[in-house]
Motif scaffolding. Structure first.
Motif, PDB file in Angstrom:
ATOM      1  N   SER A  21       0.838  -1.193   0.000  1.00 17.74           N
ATOM      2  CA  SER A  21       0.000   0.000   0.000  1.00 17.74           C
ATOM      3  C   SER A  21       0.873   1.244   0.000  1.00 17.74           C
ATOM      4  O   SER A  21       1.962   1.240   0.585  1.00 17.74           O
ATOM      5  CB  SER A  21      -0.906   0.035   1.243  1.00 17.74           C
ATOM      6  OG  SER A  21      -1.757  -1.076   1.284  1.00 17.74           O
ATOM      7  N   CYS A  22       0.367   2.295  -0.630  1.00 20.93           N
ATOM      8  CA  CYS A  22       1.030   3.598  -0.600  1.00 20.93           C
ATOM      9  C   CYS A  22      -0.039   4.637  -0.301  1.00 20.93           C
ATOM     10  O   CYS A  22      -0.887   4.925  -1.156  1.00 20.93           O
ATOM     11  CB  CYS A  22       1.722   3.895  -1.912  1.00 20.93           C
ATOM     12  SG  CYS A  22       2.462   5.545  -1.971  1.00 20.93           S
ATOM     13  N   ALA A  23      -0.015   5.162   0.903  1.00 18.78           N
ATOM     14  CA  ALA A  23      -0.972   6.180   1.317  1.00 18.78           C
ATOM     15  C   ALA A  23      -0.379   7.559   1.091  1.00 18.78           C
ATOM     16  O   ALA A  23       0.729   7.847   1.554  1.00 18.78           O
ATOM     17  CB  ALA A  23      -1.333   5.986   2.783  1.00 18.78           C
ATOM     18  N   ALA A  24      -1.126   8.398   0.380  1.00 17.63           N
ATOM     19  CA  ALA A  24      -0.644   9.736   0.041  1.00 17.63           C
ATOM     20  C   ALA A  24      -1.410  10.792   0.829  1.00 17.63           C
ATOM     21  O   ALA A  24      -2.609  10.661   1.051  1.00 17.63           O
ATOM     22  CB  ALA A  24      -0.810   9.973  -1.447  1.00 17.63           C
ATOM     23  N   SER A  25      -0.731  11.830   1.236  1.00 20.04           N
ATOM     24  CA  SER A  25      -1.373  12.931   1.945  1.00 20.04           C
ATOM     25  C   SER A  25      -0.691  14.240   1.595  1.00 20.04           C
ATOM     26  O   SER A  25       0.425  14.256   1.078  1.00 20.04           O
ATOM     27  CB  SER A  25      -1.319  12.707   3.463  1.00 20.04           C
ATOM     28  OG  SER A  25       0.014  12.670   3.909  1.00 20.04           O
ATOM     29  N   GLY A  26      -1.404  15.341   1.839  1.00 19.74           N
ATOM     30  CA  GLY A  26      -0.808  16.648   1.641  1.00 19.74           C
ATOM     31  C   GLY A  26      -1.323  17.392   0.428  1.00 19.74           C
ATOM     32  O   GLY A  26      -1.072  18.590   0.290  1.00 19.74           O
ATOM     33  N   ARG A  27      -2.002  16.703  -0.466  1.00 19.69           N
ATOM     34  CA  ARG A  27      -2.521  17.354  -1.673  1.00 19.69           C
ATOM     35  C   ARG A  27      -3.815  16.664  -2.081  1.00 19.69           C
ATOM     36  O   ARG A  27      -4.210  15.653  -1.509  1.00 19.69           O
ATOM     37  CB  ARG A  27      -1.523  17.213  -2.832  1.00 19.69           C
ATOM     38  CG  ARG A  27      -0.211  17.890  -2.645  1.00 19.69           C
ATOM     39  CD  ARG A  27      -0.255  19.369  -2.974  1.00 19.69           C
ATOM     40  NE  ARG A  27       1.013  20.035  -2.722  1.00 19.69           N
ATOM     41  CZ  ARG A  27       2.021  20.057  -3.567  1.00 19.69           C
ATOM     42  NH1 ARG A  27       1.906  19.454  -4.753  1.00 19.69           N
ATOM     43  NH2 ARG A  27       3.139  20.673  -3.252  1.00 19.69           N
ATOM     44  N   THR A  28      -4.442  17.214  -3.134  1.00 19.49           N
ATOM     45  CA  THR A  28      -5.528  16.519  -3.807  1.00 19.49           C
ATOM     46  C   THR A  28      -4.930  15.780  -4.982  1.00 19.49           C
ATOM     47  O   THR A  28      -4.310  16.394  -5.854  1.00 19.49           O
ATOM     48  CB  THR A  28      -6.598  17.513  -4.314  1.00 19.49           C
ATOM     49  OG1 THR A  28      -7.121  18.222  -3.201  1.00 19.49           O
ATOM     50  CG2 THR A  28      -7.712  16.757  -5.007  1.00 19.49           C
ATOM     51  N   PHE A  29      -5.099  14.459  -5.014  1.00 18.71           N
ATOM     52  CA  PHE A  29      -4.353  13.631  -5.942  1.00 18.71           C
ATOM     53  C   PHE A  29      -5.173  13.149  -7.132  1.00 18.71           C
ATOM     54  O   PHE A  29      -4.745  12.249  -7.839  1.00 18.71           O
ATOM     55  CB  PHE A  29      -3.777  12.420  -5.197  1.00 18.71           C
ATOM     56  CG  PHE A  29      -2.797  12.795  -4.132  1.00 18.71           C
ATOM     57  CD1 PHE A  29      -3.196  12.929  -2.817  1.00 18.71           C
ATOM     58  CD2 PHE A  29      -1.475  13.055  -4.446  1.00 18.71           C
ATOM     59  CE1 PHE A  29      -2.295  13.284  -1.827  1.00 18.71           C
ATOM     60  CE2 PHE A  29      -0.565  13.404  -3.467  1.00 18.71           C
ATOM     61  CZ  PHE A  29      -0.972  13.524  -2.154  1.00 18.71           C
ATOM     62  N   SER A  30      -6.294  13.763  -7.387  1.00 13.14           N
ATOM     63  CA  SER A  30      -7.210  13.216  -8.382  1.00 13.14           C
ATOM     64  C   SER A  30      -6.602  13.137  -9.777  1.00 13.14           C
ATOM     65  O   SER A  30      -6.997  12.296 -10.576  1.00 13.14           O
ATOM     66  CB  SER A  30      -8.485  14.057  -8.425  1.00 13.14           C
ATOM     67  OG  SER A  30      -8.160  15.404  -8.739  1.00 13.14           O
ATOM     68  N   ASN A  31      -5.630  14.000 -10.104  1.00 10.82           N
ATOM     69  CA  ASN A  31      -5.035  13.985 -11.439  1.00 10.82           C
ATOM     70  C   ASN A  31      -3.572  13.550 -11.390  1.00 10.82           C
ATOM     71  O   ASN A  31      -2.851  13.713 -12.371  1.00 10.82           O
ATOM     72  CB  ASN A  31      -5.138  15.372 -12.070  1.00 10.82           C
ATOM     73  CG  ASN A  31      -4.900  15.319 -13.568  1.00 10.82           C
ATOM     74  OD1 ASN A  31      -5.301  14.387 -14.239  1.00 10.82           O
ATOM     75  ND2 ASN A  31      -4.217  16.324 -14.094  1.00 10.82           N
ATOM     76  N   TYR A  32      -3.134  13.009 -10.294  1.00  6.38           N
ATOM     77  CA  TYR A  32      -1.733  12.680 -10.116  1.00  6.38           C
ATOM     78  C   TYR A  32      -1.386  11.311 -10.694  1.00  6.38           C
ATOM     79  O   TYR A  32      -2.236  10.472 -10.939  1.00  6.38           O
ATOM     80  CB  TYR A  32      -1.372  12.703  -8.632  1.00  6.38           C
ATOM     81  CG  TYR A  32      -1.048  14.078  -8.097  1.00  6.38           C
ATOM     82  CD1 TYR A  32      -1.704  15.217  -8.549  1.00  6.38           C
ATOM     83  CD2 TYR A  32      -0.085  14.248  -7.107  1.00  6.38           C
ATOM     84  CE1 TYR A  32      -1.407  16.468  -8.042  1.00  6.38           C
ATOM     85  CE2 TYR A  32       0.219  15.495  -6.590  1.00  6.38           C
ATOM     86  CZ  TYR A  32      -0.453  16.595  -7.058  1.00  6.38           C
ATOM     87  OH  TYR A  32      -0.159  17.828  -6.556  1.00  6.38           O
ATOM     88  N   VAL A  33      -0.091  11.126 -10.871  1.00  2.43           N
ATOM     89  CA  VAL A  33       0.490   9.842 -11.249  1.00  2.43           C
ATOM     90  C   VAL A  33       1.220   9.281 -10.032  1.00  2.43           C
ATOM     91  O   VAL A  33       1.877  10.021  -9.296  1.00  2.43           O
ATOM     92  CB  VAL A  33       1.467  10.014 -12.424  1.00  2.43           C
ATOM     93  CG1 VAL A  33       2.396   8.825 -12.563  1.00  2.43           C
ATOM     94  CG2 VAL A  33       0.691  10.264 -13.715  1.00  2.43           C
ATOM     95  N   MET A  34       1.090   7.986  -9.831  1.00  2.00           N
ATOM     96  CA  MET A  34       1.816   7.321  -8.753  1.00  2.00           C
ATOM     97  C   MET A  34       2.626   6.181  -9.341  1.00  2.00           C
ATOM     98  O   MET A  34       2.084   5.340 -10.064  1.00  2.00           O
ATOM     99  CB  MET A  34       0.852   6.765  -7.712  1.00  2.00           C
ATOM    100  CG  MET A  34       1.536   6.260  -6.473  1.00  2.00           C
ATOM    101  SD  MET A  34       2.060   7.614  -5.410  1.00  2.00           S
ATOM    102  CE  MET A  34       0.501   8.112  -4.724  1.00  2.00           C
ATOM    103  N   GLY A  35       3.911   6.205  -9.066  1.00  2.13           N
ATOM    104  CA  GLY A  35       4.781   5.155  -9.583  1.00  2.13           C
ATOM    105  C   GLY A  35       5.278   4.239  -8.478  1.00  2.13           C
ATOM    106  O   GLY A  35       5.326   4.616  -7.310  1.00  2.13           O
ATOM    107  N   TRP A  36       5.641   3.038  -8.887  1.00  2.00           N
ATOM    108  CA  TRP A  36       6.290   2.071  -8.000  1.00  2.00           C
ATOM    109  C   TRP A  36       7.656   1.727  -8.566  1.00  2.00           C
ATOM    110  O   TRP A  36       7.792   1.469  -9.766  1.00  2.00           O
ATOM    111  CB  TRP A  36       5.462   0.793  -7.866  1.00  2.00           C
ATOM    112  CG  TRP A  36       4.259   0.901  -6.995  1.00  2.00           C
ATOM    113  CD1 TRP A  36       2.979   1.129  -7.392  1.00  2.00           C
ATOM    114  CD2 TRP A  36       4.224   0.795  -5.568  1.00  2.00           C
ATOM    115  NE1 TRP A  36       2.138   1.164  -6.301  1.00  2.00           N
ATOM    116  CE2 TRP A  36       2.890   0.957  -5.153  1.00  2.00           C
ATOM    117  CE3 TRP A  36       5.186   0.565  -4.577  1.00  2.00           C
ATOM    118  CZ2 TRP A  36       2.491   0.905  -3.824  1.00  2.00           C
ATOM    119  CZ3 TRP A  36       4.796   0.506  -3.258  1.00  2.00           C
ATOM    120  CH2 TRP A  36       3.463   0.679  -2.880  1.00  2.00           C
TER     121      TRP A  36
END
Length: 125
Positions: A21-36
């Motif tokens: 799991s990768c939990a993100a916080s601090g921004r609104t991530f609706s248009n973001y990219v998440m890489g592994w």
């Protein structure tokens, strides 16, 4: 300030499955990219897969294609790395990351700016 926290690593036998799991916080991530990415001892950090939050577009490394998937939970701002058919060569520290251009779907490590602390995955033969 963007924060990424990985969890879910551990020891698993070859052929088994694991979900990170990768939990993100601090921004609104609706248009973001998440890489592994992952880094094995003595090796460079390498690309595993990436997803764009908004439309679910994904890219996977050839070495994990068909075995790994990146589901997401928008409501929880959490991205997962679902790993199956694990092999000893998948042993590494796994990191999630967000690119410097947050909506850019990219496989290049140098394009990523925000990183989590990593979680260890060990696959025994």
């Amino acid at each position: 300030q963007v924060q990424l926290v990985e969890s879910g690593g551990g020891l698993v036998q070859a052929g088994g499955s694991l979900r990170l799991s990768c939990a993100a916080s601090g921004r609104t991530f609706s248009n973001y990219v998440m890489g592994w990415f992952r880094q094995a001892p003595g090796k460079e950090r390498e690309f595993v897969g990436t997803i764009r939050w908004s439309d679910g577009s994904t890219i996977y490394a050839d070495s994990v294609k068909g075995r790994f998937a990146i589901p997401r939970d928008n409501a929880k701002n959490t991205v997962y790395l679902q790993m199956s058919g694990l092999k000893p060569e998948d042993t590494a520290v796994y990191y999630c990351a967000i690119p410097n251009i947050p909506w850019k779907l990219t496989t290049r490590r140098s394009d990523y700016r925000y990183w989590g602390q990593g979680t260890q995955v060990t696959v025994s033969s």
